[in-house]
Design an enzyme around this catalytic site. Structure first.
Site, PDB file in Angstrom:
ATOM      1  N   GLY A  21      45.331  -6.025  12.134  1.00 59.30           N
ATOM      2  CA  GLY A  21      43.892  -5.964  12.350  1.00 59.30           C
ATOM      3  C   GLY A  21      43.153  -5.428  11.140  1.00 59.30           C
ATOM      4  O   GLY A  21      42.206  -4.654  11.264  1.00 59.30           O
ATOM      5  N   GLY A  27      41.104  -0.783   9.994  1.00 62.57           N
ATOM      6  CA  GLY A  27      42.162  -1.453   9.263  1.00 62.57           C
ATOM      7  C   GLY A  27      41.744  -1.845   7.861  1.00 62.57           C
ATOM      8  O   GLY A  27      42.501  -1.678   6.894  1.00 62.57           O
ATOM      9  N   TYR A 175      42.370  -0.700  29.519  1.00 63.14           N
ATOM     10  CA  TYR A 175      42.310  -0.211  28.135  1.00 63.14           C
ATOM     11  C   TYR A 175      42.981   1.155  28.037  1.00 63.14           C
ATOM     12  O   TYR A 175      43.793   1.399  27.137  1.00 63.14           O
ATOM     13  CB  TYR A 175      40.861  -0.122  27.665  1.00 63.14           C
ATOM     14  CG  TYR A 175      40.731   0.375  26.233  1.00 63.14           C
ATOM     15  CD1 TYR A 175      41.152  -0.411  25.169  1.00 63.14           C
ATOM     16  CD2 TYR A 175      40.207   1.644  25.959  1.00 63.14           C
ATOM     17  CE1 TYR A 175      41.053   0.041  23.862  1.00 63.14           C
ATOM     18  CE2 TYR A 175      40.094   2.101  24.651  1.00 63.14           C
ATOM     19  CZ  TYR A 175      40.519   1.295  23.604  1.00 63.14           C
ATOM     20  OH  TYR A 175      40.424   1.742  22.304  1.00 63.14           O
TER      21      TYR A 175
END
Length: 234
Positions: A21, A27, A175
């Site tokens: 990512g 990232g 999540y």
């Protein structure tokens, strides 16, 4: 003592970092910081076009280090295996693996392998990738595996009887479960590495409230992410 910043990163010439990512957000910033210190950086991204754009951005920041964009879709175990095989062939030594990519609170969906999307992408894809790359990590002098989790793990529960939310879906519950799974994986990997006398270290981090693409929330809630990222995000 002041806050630790990217300026404190030592020279990393000759080392290899792989970041999932890496086309945006944390990232991408990590890639810039590592490349600025001479580290070879592999940008593992789902979208090849965005990976190329991120590569150009890292290089435009003034780094002369090697920056390599590569395709990786963590929601597909076939893609994970193909990426890992290519990485092992190209980089027999990996010093740093940053498991950063993730999705947050999307509508219910499954990966191509049938896993709930958040657990499949945020945890299972990284779990498989780390295992496949262990030979390259063990070839490094002081290897690290960094799993980007979240304090959202506090609202997570491992629903072992229904990991993939077939009996009613909560986007935030899923999540939280995926972020808790990141931490459980981090601790167990570290325990097993120490028991086996391996060199690699397994650690996790909470990135704080960062103004990244994760805060492009679903329709009707998008304003929360926009306002929150503007007020509290870094």
């Amino acid at each position: 003592m002041g806050h630790w910043t990217a300026v404190d990163v030592p020279d990393l010439s000759g080392r290899v970092a792989l970041i999932t990512g890496a086309n945006s957000g944390i990232g991408l910033e990590a890639a810039k910081g590592l490349a600025a210190r001479g580290c070879t950086v592999v940008l593992a991204c789902r979208d090849p076009g965005r990976a190329q754009a991120a590569t150009a951005e890292v290089q435009a920041a003034g780094s002369s280090a090697r920056v390599e964009p590569r395709a990786l879709d963590l929601s597909s175990l076939q893609s994970v295996r193909a990426f890992a095989a290519q990485a092992l062939a190209e980089f027999p030594q990996v010093d740093l693996l940053i498991n950063n990519a993730g999705v947050m609170a999307p509508p219910y969906a499954r990966t191509v392998d049938g896993f709930e999307l958040q657990l499949g992408t945020n945890h299972l894809g990284h779990f498989a990738l780390t295992g496949l790359l262990l030979p390259a990590l063990e070839a490094a002098a002081a290897p690290r595996v960094v799993n980007v989790s979240s304090n959202a793990h506090r609202m997570g529960r491992m629903r072992f009887a229904d990991l993939h939310w077939e009996k009613g879906y909560s986007r935030w519950g899923a999540y939280g479960q995926s972020k808790l799974a990141n931490l459980l994986f981090t601790y167990e990997l570290e325990r097993r590495l120490r028991a086996a006398g391996r060199k690699a270290l397994s650690v996790a981090c909470h990135p704080g409230y960062s103004a990244t693409n994760l805060f492009k929330l679903p329709p009707g809630l998008g304003w929360l992410g926009t306002v929150g990222a503007a007020v509290m995000g870094q």
